[in-house]
Design a protein around this motif. Structure first.
Motif, mmCIF file in Angstrom:
data_model
loop_
_atom_site.group_PDB
_atom_site.id
_atom_site.type_symbol
_atom_site.label_atom_id
_atom_site.label_comp_id
_atom_site.label_asym_id
_atom_site.label_seq_id
_atom_site.Cartn_x
_atom_site.Cartn_y
_atom_site.Cartn_z
ATOM 1 N N ILE A 8 38.761 27.975 -65.550
ATOM 2 C CA ILE A 8 39.454 28.614 -66.868
ATOM 3 C C ILE A 8 40.836 27.337 -67.180
ATOM 4 O O ILE A 8 41.165 27.420 -66.454
ATOM 5 C CB ILE A 8 39.844 29.716 -66.672
ATOM 6 N N ASN A 9 40.993 26.591 -68.253
ATOM 7 C CA ASN A 9 41.816 25.934 -68.128
ATOM 8 C C ASN A 9 42.971 26.882 -68.156
ATOM 9 O O ASN A 9 42.558 28.610 -68.963
ATOM 10 C CB ASN A 9 42.141 25.050 -69.937
ATOM 11 N N PRO A 10 44.315 27.082 -67.600
ATOM 12 C CA PRO A 10 45.384 27.859 -67.545
ATOM 13 C C PRO A 10 46.066 27.902 -69.374
ATOM 14 O O PRO A 10 46.729 29.489 -69.334
ATOM 15 C CB PRO A 10 46.598 27.281 -66.593
ATOM 16 N N GLN A 11 45.877 26.977 -69.609
ATOM 17 C CA GLN A 11 46.669 27.585 -70.973
ATOM 18 C C GLN A 11 45.453 28.026 -71.900
ATOM 19 O O GLN A 11 46.306 28.421 -73.334
ATOM 20 C CB GLN A 11 46.617 25.989 -71.851
ATOM 21 N N ALA A 12 44.652 27.885 -71.475
ATOM 22 C CA ALA A 12 43.524 28.854 -72.563
ATOM 23 C C ALA A 12 43.779 30.574 -72.006
ATOM 24 O O ALA A 12 42.831 31.639 -72.495
ATOM 25 C CB ALA A 12 41.615 28.510 -72.175
ATOM 26 N N ARG A 13 44.431 30.779 -70.367
ATOM 27 C CA ARG A 13 43.585 32.510 -70.137
ATOM 28 C C ARG A 13 44.739 33.138 -71.552
ATOM 29 O O ARG A 13 46.069 33.083 -71.860
ATOM 30 C CB ARG A 13 44.336 32.881 -69.141
ATOM 31 N N ASP A 14 44.072 34.677 -70.917
ATOM 32 C CA ASP A 14 45.356 35.736 -72.071
ATOM 33 C C ASP A 14 46.048 35.742 -70.787
ATOM 34 O O ASP A 14 44.965 36.992 -70.109
ATOM 35 C CB ASP A 14 44.256 36.082 -73.704
ATOM 36 N N ILE A 51 40.248 35.161 -72.234
ATOM 37 C CA ILE A 51 40.746 34.328 -71.800
ATOM 38 C C ILE A 51 41.138 34.395 -74.344
ATOM 39 O O ILE A 51 40.374 35.155 -75.062
ATOM 40 C CB ILE A 51 38.995 32.902 -72.609
ATOM 41 N N LYS A 52 41.815 33.418 -74.451
ATOM 42 C CA LYS A 52 42.421 33.479 -76.199
ATOM 43 C C LYS A 52 41.413 33.630 -76.725
ATOM 44 O O LYS A 52 40.391 32.916 -77.166
ATOM 45 C CB LYS A 52 43.800 32.621 -76.050
ATOM 46 N N ASN A 53 41.194 34.271 -77.669
ATOM 47 C CA ASN A 53 40.031 34.398 -79.139
ATOM 48 C C ASN A 53 38.978 34.816 -78.814
ATOM 49 O O ASN A 53 38.160 34.199 -79.695
ATOM 50 C CB ASN A 53 40.306 33.168 -79.834
#
Ligand SMILES: Nc1ncnc2c1ncn2[C@@H]1O[C@H](COP(=O)(O)OP(=O)(O)O)[C@@H](O)[C@H]1O
Ligand SMILES: [Mg+2]
Lengths: 585, 458
Positions: free
Chosen positions: B116-122, B291-293
Motif C-alpha cells: 500500500i502506498n503510505p500516501q494512500a493510507r488512512d 485506504i483513503k476513500n
C-alpha cells in the motif's frame, strides 16, 4: 546506453555479465520494465546489482542498461512538504498515477517539472561568485526560503541572471568560469553516497530544544550533534522521533521512515499539516520532508533511503539552515545491508552482518555536524542526526547498537520496564548520557537561568541516590530508612512523575519550553530543600507529604506556558512550610 | 505451451534444482509431475543461466531426480476471486476443501499483493468494542489495526480470538463485515473449534477459510497466509467490507521459512531463522489497514505461540517490531484460573490514541487507562516486595496498591467467555477500582476528570 545481460536473480540481488566499464554505485535499469538498481560490487565483467523494486518476473538473458551515472537525488524547489520513497520517487504523484498500491517500473522525476517558482536574484550581473554562494531564492513555504546556490566546484563571474517565475529546469543564471560558461538551473543533482562538502567543521554548542523535559534538561542534544535511541519494540523509539520532528527547534526536518510501519507515515502525513510549529506558528508540514520506505516496500530501497534523506538534509544545511534528520529505524537499514550481503555470499561477521557494518554506520553519522558552509558569506549551518535502533529482544550488545554507540554523542536508553509501567518517555535516567552538556552549559546560563545547571545537577543526584536507597529498601524495608533518606525517595519520585514523565498525547504536556522546564524543576528542588529544613526542625514526615501544594506541583505540566509563568509555586511552597512550622510549634 | 524439463539434478529438503533451463523468471510458479502422475507446485527462489532453485509447496517426498517433469508456468501464484468466495473453505494452497465447486473467478490476484502506498493510507481511528475489558479499556483495538495475540502453548488464545470475532462491533454501526481465517500448521481440533464457533454464531457464511493443518505439507504454509490476505484485500478494497483476519499460528509459518533457508544453506540469523524473516513477516502484516476513500478495511489478529513463553524469541520479537502493538497472554494468570489471561502491562495498542476519547469512547478514557496501568504496575511491585519482606513491611499506601492489583486481576481482567462488557461499563469499573487509591496518588488524571468521576465525598 551500454548494456549487460542478467545471469542470475536472487530476490533483490541481480547479477549481470558484460558490464565492462561500469563503475561502483552506478545506477542501472533492469529488463523491459526498467527496474532501478545500483551496482554494489564488480567482479571482472560481472556486476552485482541491488534492485530497488520487486524482481518477480525478471530472469536471465534480459538486458541491464548501464546509465553510467551514480544514484543521485534532485535538489531544488519542491522538496519541502514532499513525500518520497527510498530513491526519491514522489509517492503522492505515484499514487495519482498508479492508484493506492505501489507498482513497479515507475519512472518519474523527483521534482515536479511543470510547477513554476518565483525566483528572486540575490546577485547582480558581473559579480564574482564562488561555490555555495546564493544566486537567488525562492520562497518555497512561508517558513523556508529556498536558496539557489552556485554548484560545487564553480567559481566565476555572473553572466546573466534572471528574475521571474520558472520551472526547476529553467536556467536562471550563467556563470563564466576560467574555462567555460556554466548554465545553472534551479535544481542540481548529487550522488547520495557522497558527502556534500563544507568549508569547515565547528563544535556544536547550542542545544536542539525539543520540548521534551527528560531530553532537554537531562540529556540534551546539540544542534549539529548525533544521538541514538535504542530500545525493544514498544519502548517509545518512534514516539521520541515523532516528538522531535514535531517540536524541536530545527528549521528543517527530514524524517526517514526506514523499514517500519505504513501507518506511522500516515500519522505524520495526516497530522503535520494540522499541527503548529511552536516557534513559528506555521503548519509543521511547511518545514518537513518525508522519505518513506516502509517494511513492506522493497528491501534494497530501504538501504538507500537513509542516504537519500541525508543528502537532502545536507543540501538544506548548506543554505545555512539548522536541519534535523531522524532515521526510524537504522536497524532496518542495517538488515537490508545484511540481506544483500548474504545473497552475495560475502563472509558474514557478527550476527551475520557484513564486516563493513561499523564503518558504514560511522560514515553515516559523520555527515552530521555544525559547519561553516561553502560560500563567501561564511554562513553557519547545522545538521543534527537522530537514529532509532531496534535491537533483537532489546539486547544492547547487538552489533548495530554497539557500532552506533561508538560514534554518537547522546544515548537515550529506552527501558522496557519503564514502558510497561507507562512511564513515558521510557528513557532510563541512570544509563542515558549526553556528551554535549559541557558544550551547552554557557547557553543554559545565559538563555535559561544562572542556576539551571545546578538544579539539573541536584536532580541527577537525587535520582542516583534514589536508585541506591531503593536497593537498600528492598532488603530491609522502607520503614527502616532514615527520615532524610525517605524524603530523598519522595523527591526523586516527584522528579520522575511530575517532571520526567511526559505524555506525548496530552495537548499541553506534549511540549514544554526550556523556561517552563526550569520553573518546574526549580519548584521540585526548592520543595526538597524546604522539606529537609522542616524535617530538621522536627516537623512530621506525614504532614510534609500531606501538603496541598504537592498536588499543585504535580499538575504544572498540564498548565499552559502563560499560566505556569504566572503561577508562583515557589512562593506557595515557602508559605506552606511557614504555616506548617507555625502549627507544629 | 509451457516449458517442460526433465533435468532435475538435486533434491534437498523442500528444494529442487533444475538444470539447463531457459527463459525462466524469478518468482515464477512451477508445476512438478512425479513419475506416477501426481502434481506438486512450487516457485522459483533463485535463478541463474544454468539452473533454477525451486521450493516445492507440498514437499519433496516421493520426488525423484530421473522422472520428475518440471513445468514453468510463466506467472506467479494467483488466487481466483469472486463474490462467491464468501462462506467457502479452502486448503492451504487455495483449492476448495468443502466439497463445493471451484470458484469461477472474476479476477486472478497475485497472492503476494503490492505494498500500500503510505500516501494512500488512512489512519485507523475507529474504536472496535470487543467486549473484553482488558482489551477495550487498556489496549483498545481500532479498525485497520494489526494487533497480534502473543500466546504460549496451552494458553487459550483460540478462545480469545473466537470471542473477539463473535463480539467485535463498531459502536453505533451496522456494516458489511467478513471474517477471513487462515490456519498454518495447527491441529484439526483447533481449526475445528473455530469452524464450529463460526457455525454456531452464523458467522460461517460471512467467513472464508484457508486451512493448512499440522499434518499437511509445511512449505504450503508459506502460501496460506498470503492467500488469506489476498482474499481479505479483495473483500475489503473491492467489495467494501470490514474484514477481520485471524491467522494462526505464525510460529509454524516461520519454522517453514527456516526449513527453506536451511536447505538453501543461507547464513542463519538468530536461532536459525533467516535474516529476512522481518521483511518476510512485514510483507504480510502490513497488508492490514485502511485506504483513503475506500469504505472497507482490514483488521488483523495474527496469533503466535512463543516458544518457552519467551517474548524475545525472534518470531515474537520481529512481530512486535512490525505490528501495531500486541496482546500478551500470561501463564501466571492462566494458572490462577483467570480468563482471559491477558497481561496488560507488556501488552500494547499503538493505535489507541486516536481511537479513544470524547465522541469515540468517553472523554476520560485515556487518563483512566494510563492511571490503571500505573496503579497496577505499582501494585505488582508492592506484591513482589511483600513476597520478600512480608506484607507488614509495606507502607500504608503500598498496601492499598497491593489490594488494588488483586482486585484489578479478579474483577477487571477476569470475565466470562461469553460476557460482552460495554466500554462504559469497563471504564466505570476502572473508576470503581481507582477510588480505593488516595486522590493525591492519581497523578495521571486531569483535575477536571477527577472532579467529575472521583467525587470528594467518597
Ligand atoms: N511520550 C509518550 N507519551 C505517551 N505515550 C507514549 C510515549 N512514548 C511512547 N508511548 C506509547 O508507547 C507506544 C509505543 O511507542 P513507539 O514509539 O511506537 O515504540 P517503538 O517505536 O519503540 O516500538 C506508543 O504507541 C504509545 O502508546
Ligand atoms: Mg517504532
Amino acid at each position: 546506453m551500454k548494456q549487460g545481460e542478467i545471469i542470475r536473480v536472487a530476490g533483490p540481488l541481480v547479477v549481470a555479465s558484460g558490464c565492462l566499464g561500469a563503475k561502483m554505485y552506478d545506477m542501472v535499469q533492469i529488463g523491459a520494465m526498467g527496474l532501478i538498481g545500483e551496482i554494489i560490487e564488480l567482479r571482472g565483467e560481472d556486476a552485482f546489482i541491488q534492485v530497488y523494486e520487486d524482481t518477480t518476473g525478471i530472469g536471465p538473458g534480459e538486458p541491464v542498461y548501464l546509465t553510467g551515472e551514480p544514484l543521485s537525488v534532485e535538489l531544488g524547489p519542491g522538496l519541502i512538504s514532499a513525500i518520497f520513497d527510498g530513491i526519491q520517487r514522489p509517492l503522492d504523484v505515484i499514487r495519482e498515477q498508479q492508484g493506492d498500491f505501489v507498482t513497479r517500473g515507475v519512472d518519474l522525476p523527483s521534482l515536479d517539472r511543470q510547477k513554476a517558482w518565483a525566483f528572486t536574484p540575490l546577485v547582480s550581473e558581473g559579480q564574482e561568485v564562488m561555490e555555495g554562494d546564493f544566486l537567488g531564492e525562492v520562497e518555497e513555504t512561508p517558513l523556508i526560503k529556498h536558496r539557489i546556490m552556485v554548484p560545487s566546484g564553480i567559481y566565476g563571474k555572473v553572466k546573466g541572471i534572471k528574475q521571474g517565475e520558472f520551472p526547476v529546469e529553467h536556467v536562471v543564471a550563467r556563470v563564466e568560469t576560467e574555462k567555460e560558461t556554466v548554465e545553472i538551473p534551479m535544481f542540481q543533482t548529487w550522488p547520495i553516497r557522497r558527502n556534500r562538502r563544507v568549508s569547515e567543521r565547528l563544535m556544536p554548542n547550542e542545544p536542539l530544544v525539543t520540548g521534551q523535559r527528560v531530553l532537554d534538561t537531562l540529556f540534551p542534544l546539540a544542534k549539529g550533534g548525533t544521538a541514538c535511541v535504542p530500545g525493544p519494540f514498544g519502548s517509545g523509539k518512534t514516539v521520541v522521533q515523532h516528538q522531535l520532528a514535531r517540536w524541536s527547534d530545527a528549521q528543517i526536518i527530514v524524517f526517514v521512515a526506514c523499514g517500519e510501519r505504513g501507518n506511522e507515515v500516515a500519522d505524520l502525513l495526516l497530522s503535520f499539516p494540522e499541527l503548529e510549529d511552536p516557534n513559528t506558528g506555521r503548519p509543521l508540514m511547511e518545514r518537513t520532508i518525508i522519505i518513506a520506505n516502509t517494511s513492506n516496500m522493497p528491501v534494497a530501497a530501504r538501504e538507500a533511503s537513509i542516504y537519500t534523506g541525508m543528502t537532502i538534509a545536507e543540501y538544506f544545511r548548506d543554505m545555512g539552515y539548522s536541519v534535523a534528520l531522524m532515521a526510524d529505524s537504522s536497524s532496518r537499514w542495517a538488515e537490508a545491508l545484511r540481506e544483500i550481503s548474504g545473497r552475495m555470499e560475502e563472509m558474514p561477521g557478527e550476527e551475520g552482518y557484513p564486516a563493513y557494518l561499523a564503518s558504514r554506520i560511522a560514515a553515516f553519522y559523520e555527515r552530521a555536524g555544525k559547519v561553516k558552509c561553502l560560500g563567501s558569506d561564511e554562513r553557519i549551518g547545522a545538521l543534527s542526526v537522530i537514529g532509532a535502533v531496534s535491537p533483537p529482544g532489546g539486547d544492547l550488545s547487538d552489533p548495530v547498537v554497539q557500532s552506533t554507540l561508538k560514534v554518537v554523542k547522546v544515548f537515550w536508553a529506552l527501558d522496557d520496564r519503564l514502558a510497561n509501567a507507562r512511564h513515558f518517555p521510557a528513557i532510563n535516567w541512570l544509563n542515558s548520557y549526553s556528551l554535549y552538556v559541557e558544550n551547552i552549559k554557557d547557553f543554559w546560563k545565559t538563555e535559561v537561568a544562572e542556576d539551571f545547571v545546578a538544579l539539573r545537577q541536584e536532580a541527577m543526584r537525587l535520582l542516583e541516590e534514589e536508585a541506591e536507597l531503593q536497593e537498600i529498601a528492598r532488603l530491609v524495608g522502607v520503614e527502616s530508612l532514615s527520615l532524610k533518606d525517605r524524603l530523598i525517595l519522595e523527591s526523586a519520585r516527584s522528579i520522575r512523575e511530575d517532571f520526567l514523565h511526559q505524555n506525548a498525547f496530552h495537548p499541553q504536556d506534549t511540549y514544554t519550553s526550556l523556561r517552563k522546564q526550569y520553573l518546574m524543576l526549580r519548584a521540585i528542588i526548592h520543595f526538597h530543600g524546604a522539606a529537609l529544613k522542616a524535617l530538621e526542625q522536627g516537623v512530621e514526615m506525614e504532614s510534609i507529604l500531606g501538603l496541598e501544594v504537592r498536588e499543585k506541583m504535580s499538575k504544572i505540566k498540564f498548565l499552559s506556558e502563560e499560566d505556569t509563568a504566572a503561577l508562583d509555586v515557589y512562593i506557595e511552597i515557602d508559605g506552606a512550610f511557614r504555616e506548617l512550622l507555625k502549627s507544629e510549634q | 505451451m509451457y516449458k517442460e524439463y526433465l533435468t532435475v539434478s538435486n533434491i534437498t529438503g523442500p528444494l529442487v534444482i533444475v538444470e539447463k533451463i531457459t527463459e525462466v523468471k524469478y518468482g515464477e510458479l512451477v508445476e512438478i509431475e512425479t513419475a506416477d502422475g501426481q502434481l506438486r507446485r512450487g516457485s522459483v527462489l533463485d535463478i541463474s543461466t544454468e539452473r533454477a532453485v525451486v521450493q516445492v509447496f507440498e514437499g519433496t517426498s516421493g520426488l525423484d531426480v530421473d522422472k520428475s517433469r518440471v513445468r514453468f508456468l510463466g506467472r506467479s501464484q494467483k488466487l481466483g476471486v469472486s463474490e462467491e468466495i464468501m462462506g467457502r473453505i479452502f486448503d492451504g494452497s487455495g483449492n476448495p476443501k468443502d466439497k463445493g465447486p471451484q470458484i469461477i473467478p472474476d479476477k486472478m490476484l497475485d497472492i503476494n499483493g503490492s505494498p500500500i502506498n503510505p500516501q494512500a493510507r488512512d489512519y485507523p481511528s475507529e474504536f472496535i468494542q470487543t467486549g473484553i475489558s482488558s482489551i477495550d479499556g487498556m489496549n483498545p483495538l481500532v479498525r485497520g489495526q494489526k494487533l497480534p495475540l502473543f500466546s504460549g502453548s496451552g494458553l487459550p488464545h483460540s478462545r480469545i480470538a473466537a470471542q473477539i470475532a463473535r463480539q467485535a462491533a463498531v459502536l453505533g454501526k451496522e456494516e458489511k463485515f467478513a471474517v477471513v481465517f487462515g490456519a498454518m500448521g495447527i491441529t484439526f481440533e483447533e481449526a475445528n473449534f473455530f469452524i464450529e464457533d463460526f457455525r454456531n454464531t452464523g458467522a460461517l457464511e460471512r467467513a472464508v477459510l484457508f486451512l493448512n493443518l499440522a499434518n499437511e505439507p509445511p512449505i504450503e504454509r508459506i502460501a496460506t497466509p498470503r492467500l488469506a490476505l489476498t482474499c481479505a484485500e479483495y473483500l475489503a478494497f473491492e467489495l467494501d467490507m470490514h474484514v477481520l483476519v485471524i491467522l494462526v499460528d505464525y510460529t509454524f509459518y516461520a519454522e517453514a521459512l527456516r526449513e527453506i533457508s536451511a536447505a538453501r544453506k543461507e547464513v542463519p540469523g538468530r536461532r536459525g531463522y533467516p535474516g529476512y524473516l522481518y521483511t518476510d513477516l512485514a510483507s504480510m502484516y502490513e497488508r492490514a489497514g485502511r485506504i483513503k476513500n475506500k469504505a472497507g478495511s482490514i483488521t488483523s489478529i495474527p496469533i503466535l505461540t512463543m516458544p518457552e513463553d519467551d517474548k524475545t524469541h525472534p518470531i515474537a520479537d520481529l512481530t512486535g517490531y512490525i505490528t501495531e502493538g500486541q496482546i500478551m497472554l500470561s501463564r501466571e494468570l492462566h494458572r490462577k484460573g483467570i480468563y482471559p489471561p491477558i497481561d496488560v502491562l507488556p501488552s500494547l495498542s499503538r493505535l489507541k490514541d486516536k481511537g479513544i476519547g470524547e465522541g469515540k469512547t468517553r472523554e476520560d478514557h485515556a487518563d483512566v487507562l494510563n492511571q490503571l496501568f500505573a496503579c497496577y504496575a505499582r501494585g505488582k511491585e508492592a506484591r513482589e516486595l511483600a513476597l520478600i519482606l512480608g506484607e507488614a513491611a509495606l507502607s500504608e499506601v503500598d498496601k492499598l496498591f497491593l489490594t488494588f492489583a488483586d482486585r484489578y486481576e479478579n474483577e477487571f481482567v477476569r470475565q466470562g467467555e461469553f460476557e460482552a462488557r460495554s466500554i462504559i461499563d469497563t471504564l466505570d469499573m476502572g473508576w470503581d477500582l481507582l477510588r480505593t487509591i488516595p486522590r493525591a496518588e492519581l497523578k495521571r488524571i486531569r483535575p477536571e476528570f477527577m472532579d467529575k468521576y472521583y467525587p470528594e465525598s467518597q
